[in-house]
Design an enzyme around this catalytic site. Structure first.
Site, PDB file in Angstrom:
ATOM      1  N   LYS A 299       0.748  -0.998  -0.156  1.00  0.00           N
ATOM      2  CA  LYS A 299       0.004   0.103  -0.065  1.00  0.00           C
ATOM      3  C   LYS A 299       1.005   1.281   0.080  1.00  0.00           C
ATOM      4  O   LYS A 299       0.814   2.014   0.840  1.00  0.00           O
ATOM      5  CB  LYS A 299      -0.883  -0.070   1.107  1.00  0.00           C
ATOM      6  CG  LYS A 299      -2.125   1.044   1.078  1.00  0.00           C
ATOM      7  CD  LYS A 299      -2.953   0.954   0.167  1.00  0.00           C
ATOM      8  CE  LYS A 299      -4.255   1.732   0.371  1.00  0.00           C
ATOM      9  NZ  LYS A 299      -4.906   1.860  -0.908  1.00  0.00           N
TER      10      LYS A 299
ATOM     11  N   ASP B 194      -6.151 -15.654   3.976  1.00  0.00           N
ATOM     12  CA  ASP B 194      -7.370 -15.847   4.375  1.00  0.00           C
ATOM     13  C   ASP B 194      -8.505 -15.894   3.531  1.00  0.00           C
ATOM     14  O   ASP B 194      -9.325 -16.746   2.992  1.00  0.00           O
ATOM     15  CB  ASP B 194      -7.968 -15.295   5.749  1.00  0.00           C
ATOM     16  CG  ASP B 194      -7.117 -16.016   7.022  1.00  0.00           C
ATOM     17  OD1 ASP B 194      -6.212 -16.466   7.001  1.00  0.00           O
ATOM     18  OD2 ASP B 194      -7.931 -15.458   8.132  1.00  0.00           O
TER      19      ASP B 194
ATOM     20  N   ASP C 167      -5.569  -3.365  -1.831  1.00  0.00           N
ATOM     21  CA  ASP C 167      -7.147  -3.214  -2.037  1.00  0.00           C
ATOM     22  C   ASP C 167      -7.510  -3.733  -3.419  1.00  0.00           C
ATOM     23  O   ASP C 167      -8.553  -4.516  -3.773  1.00  0.00           O
ATOM     24  CB  ASP C 167      -7.383  -1.728  -1.963  1.00  0.00           C
ATOM     25  CG  ASP C 167      -6.618  -0.841  -2.393  1.00  0.00           C
ATOM     26  OD1 ASP C 167      -5.516  -1.197  -2.997  1.00  0.00           O
ATOM     27  OD2 ASP C 167      -7.064   0.719  -2.761  1.00  0.00           O
TER      28      ASP C 167
END
Ligand code: GGG
Length: 362
Positions: A197, A258, A230
Site C-alpha cells: 500500500k 485467509d 485493495d
C-alpha cells in the site's frame, strides 16, 4: 516395518489450542501410516509439547522459558493452532506462535491457495479454468515487528495514544523477494505479484517496491507486477486466473491468504510452511486456521489444512514423492465427497483421516 528405519525424522508436535489438538492428531496419523507403508525407508519420532492457553492458565507462560532450546534440535515443528477466549489474543500469539517464528527466523511463510475437487467454490469458472496460486508472507518483520507502545500521551484514560510501527529492512525485503522469484521460476506460470500500500505508506512500503523492482532485474524470465492491496483483494475474486506467486508483507499476506482459502471453500483447507530457508533452525508447519473454539472438541474440524501442511513438511524433508501421494489422497477424498461440515459435508474429522489413509494404500 521390519528393523529400524533407514532414516528417522524427529518432529516436535505443538498442538496448542482448540481444534489444534484434533488436526495435529489427524496429521500425525497420516504421516505414521505413510511411514508404516514405507517398508522401513523412513520413520517419524514425535515429541509432543503441552504448550498453549491451557498451559498459560496453569503456569503464566504460553511455553516453557527454555522451550526454544528444547525445540532447536528437531528436524521440524508440527503446529496446530493458538488462541483461546480465556487469554488475550496478543498474549497467546506473541507467547507461542510468533515467539517460535521470530526466534527461529522462519522468515518465509508459504501459503498455497489450492482448489480441491468436490468442494464448491464461488470462484470456479464455467470453463473450469484450473486455479492454483501461492501467497508468500514475509514472516519476520513488517507490521509484526512488535514495535510501539501504549500510554504515550501520559494523559490517562480517554486520551490514550498508542503507536504501532511497521519495520521494513532492505535485507528483509530482498530475501523475501528473491524467495518469491525462485518459487515462481519453478512454477508453470512464471509470475510474481508484489503487494503493498505504498501510495499511502510512503516509507517502508516504498522501500519494499524499490527492492522488489531491483531483484526483479535478476529474473527476466519471470513476469512481475506491483499491485496495491485493495486492488489485489478484488483481483483474488475477479481475476484469480492471473495469479501465480503473490508476495506481501506480514499483515497483508495474512489477510490475503485467509481470503484465498475462503474462496477455495474454507479456511480449514489451507496449509502453510514457516520456513527458515537457511536451515539454521527448524521450520514449522501448520494449518492457516486458528483454534476455532466454537467447534473445538466435537470432531468437526477439517483436517485437510493440517494434513496439507504435513505434505509441505515432507517436501521440506526431501520426500516429495510421498508429499505428492498425500496430496493425491486428499484430492481423492474430497472428490469422493468425504467432507466436513465447513465444506458442506457431514463427515467427522476422523472419517476424513480414515479416507485419506485408505486412499494412501490404494
Ligand atoms: N495455525 C495458525 C494459528 O494458530 N493462527 C493463529 C493466529 O491468530 N494467527 C494470527 C497471525 O499469525 O497473524
Amino acid at each position: 516395518m521390519t528393523g529400524p528405519a533407514a532414516h528417522t525424522f524427529t518432529i516436535a508436535a505443538v498442538p496448542a489450542d482448540g481444534v489444534g489438538t484434533e488436526v495435529v492428531t489427524a496429521g500425525r496419523a497420516v504421516l505414521d501410516a505413510l511411514a508404516a507403508a514405507s517398508g522401513g525407508a523412513f520413520a517419524f519420532d514425535w515429541t509432543e509439547f503441552p504448550w498453549g492457553c491451557g498451559y498459560y492458565e496453569r503456569t503464566g507462560r504460553m511455553m516453557d522459558d527454555d522451550g526454544l532450546d528444547a525445540l532447536k534440535g528437531f528436524d521440524a515443528i508440527y503446529f496446530g493452532a493458538v488462541g483461546w477466549p480465556s487469554v488475550p489474543d496478543h498474549i497467546s500469539l506473541w507467547g507461542l506462535r510468533l515467539r517460535i517464528c521470530q526466534n527461529f527466523d522462519q522468515w518465509a511463510n508459504v501459503r498455497p491457495v489450492h482448489f480441491h475437487p468436490g468442494i464448491t467454490s464461488p470462484l470456479r469458472k464455467a470453463d473450469d479454468t484450473p486455479l492454483d496460486w501461492v501467497v508468500v508472507r514475509e514472516n519476520s518483520e513488517g507490521e509484526y515487528a512488535g514495535l510501539g507502545g501504549r500510554n504515550l500521551s501520559g494523559r490517562g484514560p480517554g486520551n490514550e495514544v498508542a503507536l504501532q510501527t511497521a519495520l521494513f529492512t532492505e535485507k528483509g525485503c530482498e530475501r523475501i523477494a528473491r524467495f518469491a522469484f525462485e518459487l515462481a521460476r519453478g512454477r508453470e506460470r512464471k509470475k510474481v505479484s508484489s503487494v503493498t500500500k505504498s501510495n499511502a505508506q510512503q516509507y517502508g512500503m516504498v522501500l519494499w517496491d524499490e527492492t522488489l523492482s531491483r531483484v526483479a532485474r535478476d529474473y527476466p524470465d519471470v513476469e512481475t507486477e506491483s499491485v496495491l492491496v485493495d486492488a489485489m483483494s478484488a483481483k483474488f475474486v475477479l481475476r484469480p486466473e492471473d495469479l501465480s506467486v503473490v508476495v506481501a508483507s506480514n499483515l497483508h499476506a495474512d489477510i490475503l491468504s485467509d481470503l484465498g482459502s475462503a474462496l477455495a471453500g474454507s479456511l480449514g483447507l489451507a496449509a502453510s510452511a514457516n520456513l527458515n530457508p537457511e536451515r539454521r533452525f527448524p521450520s514449522m508447519f501448520e494449518p492457516v486456521h486458528g483454534s476455532a473454539p466454537d467447534i473445538a472438541g466435537r470432531g468437526l474440524a477439517n483436517p485437510i489444512g493440517a494434513i496439507g501442511s504435513a505434505a509441505l513438511m515432507l517436501d521440506h524433508f526431501g520426500l516429495s514423492a510421498e508429499a505428492g501421494r498425500v496430496r493425491a489422497a486428499i484430492e481423492a477424498t474430497t472428490a469422493a465427497g468425504v467432507l466436513t461440515p465447513d465444506v458442506g459435508g457431514k463427515a467427522k474429522t476422523g472419517d476424513v483421516v480414515a479416507s485419506i489413509i485408505d486412499q494412501l494404500s490404494s
